[in-house]
Design a protein around this motif. Structure first.
Motif, PDB file in Angstrom:
ATOM      1  N   ASP A  42       9.096   6.132  -7.321  1.00  0.00           N
ATOM      2  CA  ASP A  42      10.508   6.168  -7.696  1.00  0.00           C
ATOM      3  C   ASP A  42      10.832   5.167  -8.790  1.00  0.00           C
ATOM      4  O   ASP A  42      11.843   5.282  -9.471  1.00  0.00           O
ATOM      5  CB  ASP A  42      11.368   5.883  -6.460  1.00  0.00           C
ATOM      6  CG  ASP A  42      12.767   6.447  -6.578  1.00  0.00           C
ATOM      7  OD1 ASP A  42      12.900   7.556  -7.114  1.00  0.00           O
ATOM      8  OD2 ASP A  42      13.713   5.771  -6.156  1.00  0.00           O
ATOM      9  N   GLY A  49      11.172  13.880  -4.164  1.00  0.00           N
ATOM     10  CA  GLY A  49      10.810  12.498  -3.942  1.00  0.00           C
ATOM     11  C   GLY A  49      11.639  11.826  -2.882  1.00  0.00           C
ATOM     12  O   GLY A  49      11.995  12.423  -1.853  1.00  0.00           O
ATOM     13  N   LYS A  50      11.975  10.566  -3.140  1.00  0.00           N
ATOM     14  CA  LYS A  50      12.689   9.757  -2.163  1.00  0.00           C
ATOM     15  C   LYS A  50      14.050  10.336  -1.826  1.00  0.00           C
ATOM     16  O   LYS A  50      14.550  10.165  -0.703  1.00  0.00           O
ATOM     17  CB  LYS A  50      12.844   8.340  -2.704  1.00  0.00           C
ATOM     18  CG  LYS A  50      13.285   7.323  -1.684  1.00  0.00           C
ATOM     19  CD  LYS A  50      13.198   5.921  -2.260  1.00  0.00           C
ATOM     20  CE  LYS A  50      13.490   4.874  -1.188  1.00  0.00           C
ATOM     21  NZ  LYS A  50      13.331   3.498  -1.716  1.00  0.00           N
ATOM     22  N   TYR A 106       6.503   7.413  -3.471  1.00  0.00           N
ATOM     23  CA  TYR A 106       7.473   8.217  -4.211  1.00  0.00           C
ATOM     24  C   TYR A 106       7.349   8.040  -5.720  1.00  0.00           C
ATOM     25  O   TYR A 106       7.846   8.860  -6.483  1.00  0.00           O
ATOM     26  CB  TYR A 106       8.904   7.820  -3.804  1.00  0.00           C
ATOM     27  CG  TYR A 106       9.208   7.897  -2.337  1.00  0.00           C
ATOM     28  CD1 TYR A 106       9.474   6.751  -1.606  1.00  0.00           C
ATOM     29  CD2 TYR A 106       9.255   9.129  -1.681  1.00  0.00           C
ATOM     30  CE1 TYR A 106       9.774   6.804  -0.256  1.00  0.00           C
ATOM     31  CE2 TYR A 106       9.554   9.194  -0.336  1.00  0.00           C
ATOM     32  CZ  TYR A 106       9.810   8.030   0.378  1.00  0.00           C
ATOM     33  OH  TYR A 106      10.104   8.099   1.710  1.00  0.00           O
ATOM     34  N   ARG A 155      10.836   8.896 -12.798  1.00  0.00           N
ATOM     35  CA  ARG A 155      10.431   9.381 -11.485  1.00  0.00           C
ATOM     36  C   ARG A 155      10.123  10.871 -11.457  1.00  0.00           C
ATOM     37  O   ARG A 155       9.639  11.390 -10.438  1.00  0.00           O
ATOM     38  CB  ARG A 155      11.512   9.049 -10.452  1.00  0.00           C
ATOM     39  CG  ARG A 155      12.856   9.710 -10.680  1.00  0.00           C
ATOM     40  CD  ARG A 155      13.933   9.053  -9.808  1.00  0.00           C
ATOM     41  NE  ARG A 155      15.231   9.703  -9.951  1.00  0.00           N
ATOM     42  CZ  ARG A 155      15.710  10.587  -9.095  1.00  0.00           C
ATOM     43  NH1 ARG A 155      15.001  10.933  -8.029  1.00  0.00           N
ATOM     44  NH2 ARG A 155      16.898  11.134  -9.275  1.00  0.00           N
ATOM     45  N   THR A 191       6.274  13.433  -4.202  1.00  0.00           N
ATOM     46  CA  THR A 191       5.860  12.411  -3.244  1.00  0.00           C
ATOM     47  C   THR A 191       4.396  12.625  -2.906  1.00  0.00           C
ATOM     48  O   THR A 191       3.956  13.756  -2.687  1.00  0.00           O
ATOM     49  CB  THR A 191       6.696  12.480  -1.953  1.00  0.00           C
ATOM     50  OG1 THR A 191       8.064  12.261  -2.269  1.00  0.00           O
ATOM     51  CG2 THR A 191       6.248  11.437  -0.944  1.00  0.00           C
ATOM     52  N   THR A 210      10.633  15.617  -9.373  1.00  0.00           N
ATOM     53  CA  THR A 210      10.180  14.465  -8.602  1.00  0.00           C
ATOM     54  C   THR A 210       9.152  14.931  -7.576  1.00  0.00           C
ATOM     55  O   THR A 210       9.141  16.091  -7.162  1.00  0.00           O
ATOM     56  CB  THR A 210      11.346  13.777  -7.878  1.00  0.00           C
ATOM     57  OG1 THR A 210      12.027  14.741  -7.075  1.00  0.00           O
ATOM     58  CG2 THR A 210      12.317  13.171  -8.877  1.00  0.00           C
ATOM     59  N   ASP A 257       5.812   2.840  -1.770  1.00  0.00           N
ATOM     60  CA  ASP A 257       7.259   2.738  -1.866  1.00  0.00           C
ATOM     61  C   ASP A 257       7.891   2.717  -0.484  1.00  0.00           C
ATOM     62  O   ASP A 257       8.994   2.238  -0.303  1.00  0.00           O
ATOM     63  CB  ASP A 257       7.823   3.922  -2.648  1.00  0.00           C
ATOM     64  CG  ASP A 257       7.443   3.869  -4.105  1.00  0.00           C
ATOM     65  OD1 ASP A 257       7.238   2.761  -4.610  1.00  0.00           O
ATOM     66  OD2 ASP A 257       7.336   4.923  -4.723  1.00  0.00           O
ATOM     67  N   TYR A 282      12.730  12.944   0.957  1.00  0.00           N
ATOM     68  CA  TYR A 282      11.936  12.476   2.091  1.00  0.00           C
ATOM     69  C   TYR A 282      12.254  11.039   2.501  1.00  0.00           C
ATOM     70  O   TYR A 282      11.608  10.508   3.398  1.00  0.00           O
ATOM     71  CB  TYR A 282      10.444  12.585   1.763  1.00  0.00           C
ATOM     72  CG  TYR A 282      10.017  13.951   1.317  1.00  0.00           C
ATOM     73  CD1 TYR A 282      10.161  15.050   2.163  1.00  0.00           C
ATOM     74  CD2 TYR A 282       9.497  14.161   0.046  1.00  0.00           C
ATOM     75  CE1 TYR A 282       9.791  16.314   1.748  1.00  0.00           C
ATOM     76  CE2 TYR A 282       9.123  15.425  -0.370  1.00  0.00           C
ATOM     77  CZ  TYR A 282       9.265  16.495   0.475  1.00  0.00           C
ATOM     78  OH  TYR A 282       8.903  17.750   0.065  1.00  0.00           O
ATOM     79  N   GLY A 283      13.198  10.396   1.853  1.00  0.00           N
ATOM     80  CA  GLY A 283      13.504   9.012   2.168  1.00  0.00           C
ATOM     81  C   GLY A 283      14.802   8.823   2.925  1.00  0.00           C
ATOM     82  O   GLY A 283      15.343   7.721   2.959  1.00  0.00           O
TER      83      GLY A 283
END
Length: 230
Positions: free
Chosen positions: A206, A126-127, A204, A214, A184, A182, A55, A130-131
């Protein structure tokens, strides 16, 4: 007009939707369609699973030239589901409870020793967590510096199939990880000779992990992740 597949047959999303990542969800009926057998990877149904493109990696070019790729990922409900999720023998038992699950990672199964060494982490959130950095290095550092309570699972350095330290039980959450389930998965690839890091990726999921969407960090399940040299 650029081709949308590279020489190895991998999809090249940057030539179609340059601003959006591509997600390939795992089949919706994975819990009943696949047996709870990590070593059944050579069976036809498992071999036909789609490759899941990371991702988020540092660039579209790096996505195409990844030295190691994730080829399989799945989850199956364990027969001891209710106990792992902290439920009694009757009543509802949501897999979003805090509880125990199991993960197994393998590298180059059925192929032989890998060209590299790899290590894998599973961390909470998730994202959305950490995104957020504007470079991959910032996103990777955010992932690696997450609080200890967010780190659910870490392998040893894996050099090939069946390597020690590739599997174990983990908690899908705790009192310090409220909110969504969620997660990762982080992959780091190392040069076998020098031990230097040569490639990293964040997955992720996602776009959805089976029929969970997700929120794929669930109690009472056995997870499998299969990597191989590209």
């Amino acid at each position: 007009m650029y081709p949308i597949f590279d020489s190895r047959g991998y999809y090249r999303p940057q030539y179609v939707y340059p601003c959006y990542p591509i997600y390939q969800p795992i089949p919706q009926d994975y819990e009943t369609y696949y047996t709870n057998n990590y070593r059944s990877i050579e069976e036809n149904l498992l071999v036909q699973r789609p490759i899941i493109i990371p991702d988020d990696v540092s660039s579209a070019e790096e996505r195409e030239t990844a030295p190691v790729i994730l080829t399989q990922s799945w989850a199956t409900r364990n027969a001891n589901f209710r106990s792992r999720c902290g439920c009694d023998s009757i009543g509802s038992c949501p897999s979003t409870n805090h509880g125990q699950s199991y993960a197994a990672v393998d590298y180059n199964y059925g192929v032989g020793p890998g060209k590299y060494n790899i290590r894998v982490w599973i961390k909470h959130y998730g994202k959305e967590n950490y995104g957020q950095g504007d470079t991959f290095e910032k996103r990777w550092n955010s992932f690696q510096r997450a609080p200890n309570s967010y780190n659910h699972f870490t392998t040893s350095i894996l050099s090939g199939p069946g390597a020690p330290g590739r599997a174990g039980y983990f908690k899908n959450g705790n009192n310090d990880t409220p909110g969504l389930r969620t997660g990762t998965l982080g992959l780091e690839v190392y040069d076998k000779r020098t031990g230097n890091s040569v490639w990293r990726a964040l997955y992720y999921f996602d776009g959805g992990f089976g029929n969970w969407g997700r929120e794929w960090l669930r109690c009472g399940h056995d997870y499998g992740f299969e990597f191989k040299d590209a």
